[in-house]
Design an enzyme around this catalytic site. Structure first.
Site: not given
Length: 291
Positions: A118, A121-122
């Site tokens: 993701c 997300c990261d």
């Protein structure tokens, strides 16, 4: 959750069975800018929380449990979970899909330590780092562009000699000075001591093995439908997605489907919401017909 909103508002007893947290992939979306009504965008967790609150206002109940199996053979549907059995007249399957993995050495061991599925997300954890993105579809190419906000360099590793992504997305990526494409190449191994340090890659044309030093790798090669618990009780297509008609009816009467697990051309929040609303209304009509 949209299905739950519509079902509960129709005064049906509505139970949401959730393995982890209501919201699914919404919860790993940092910024959503294409959902109607949010001109400045909204975070996934915020939108999820609002949907849950709305559904609970109408009477939705939530059971946090793992669905282990189902039995759709009788008029009363049986759902076996880690917290016991639930029995109901109708079921809406909305279990979505999970990120597909490479299944190469080092991937599982380094997940969360440089291996990610993701970008939103990261991505922020890799400021001024060198990254690799594996894939060639819309998500892979678009997220590669997103990652250039943080990374020093992004290498797209793609097994073919052309992207499958939309033309406009391809053009943006190929014109981005921070992006380099490694064509006709697959990842053989992800290496690193305590974090990702290197990808062992192979050119599928020449069979040449080489190293690609990176600080992180984003595996964006599609998704797998989450339907193992169904035990083959509903019809699916060749890719494993549930087949349904425009009213979200599956091959089993009284069993409906919504969202990314359904066979469809566009998997987005807005289409999942539409599916959920239709599925709930179809479930209501099914129950009324039984009466």
């Amino acid at each position: 959750m949209t299905a739950a909103i519509y079902a509960a508002r129709a005064r049906l007893e509505t139970l949401l069975i959730e393995k982890l947290f209501p919201g699914g992939q919404l919860m790993i979306s940092d910024h959503i800018e294409n959902y109607p009504g949010y001109a400045s965008g909204v975070s996934g967790p915020e939108l999820s929380a609002q949907m849950r609150e709305q559904a609970e206002k109408f009477g939705m109940e939530t059971l946090l449990a793992q669905v282990e199996s189902v039995d759709f053979s009788g008029t009363e549907r049986v759902i076996v979970t880690s917290e016991g059995e639930s029995r109901t007249r109708t079921v809406i399957i909305a279990t979505g899909a999970s990120a597909r993995k490479l299944n190469v050495p080092g991937e599982q061991a380094l997940q969360g330590r440089g291996v990610s599925y993701c970008a939103t997300c990261d991505g922020a954890f890799f400021k001024d780092k060198d990254l690799a993105v594996v894939g060639g579809g819309d998500t892979a190419v678009e997220d590669s562009i997103f990652l250039t906000r943080y990374a020093r360099k992004v290498s797209i590793v793609h097994r073919r000699d052309a992207f499958r992504a939309a033309r406009i997305i391809q053009e943006r990526a190929l014109n981005n000075p921070k992006i380099e494409v490694v064509w006709n190449t697959v990842v053989e191994k992800i290496e690193g001591n305590h974090a990702v340090q290197n990808l062992r890659i192979r050119n599928v044309v020449s069979d040449e093995i080489s190293d690609l030093p990176v600080d992180g790798v984003f595996v964006l090669i599609g998704a797998e439908p989450n339907l193992a618990f169904l035990g083959g009780q509903v019809a699916v297509d060749e890719s494993g997605y549930i087949i349904a008609d425009e009213n979200m009816r599956t091959s089993v009467p009284g069993v409906f489907v919504a969202g990314d697990i359904r066979q469809k051309s566009l998997r987005q929040i807005v289409t999942a919401c539409a599916d959920g609303a239709i599925a709930a209304m179809s479930a209501e009509k099914y129950i009324e017909a039984m009466k």
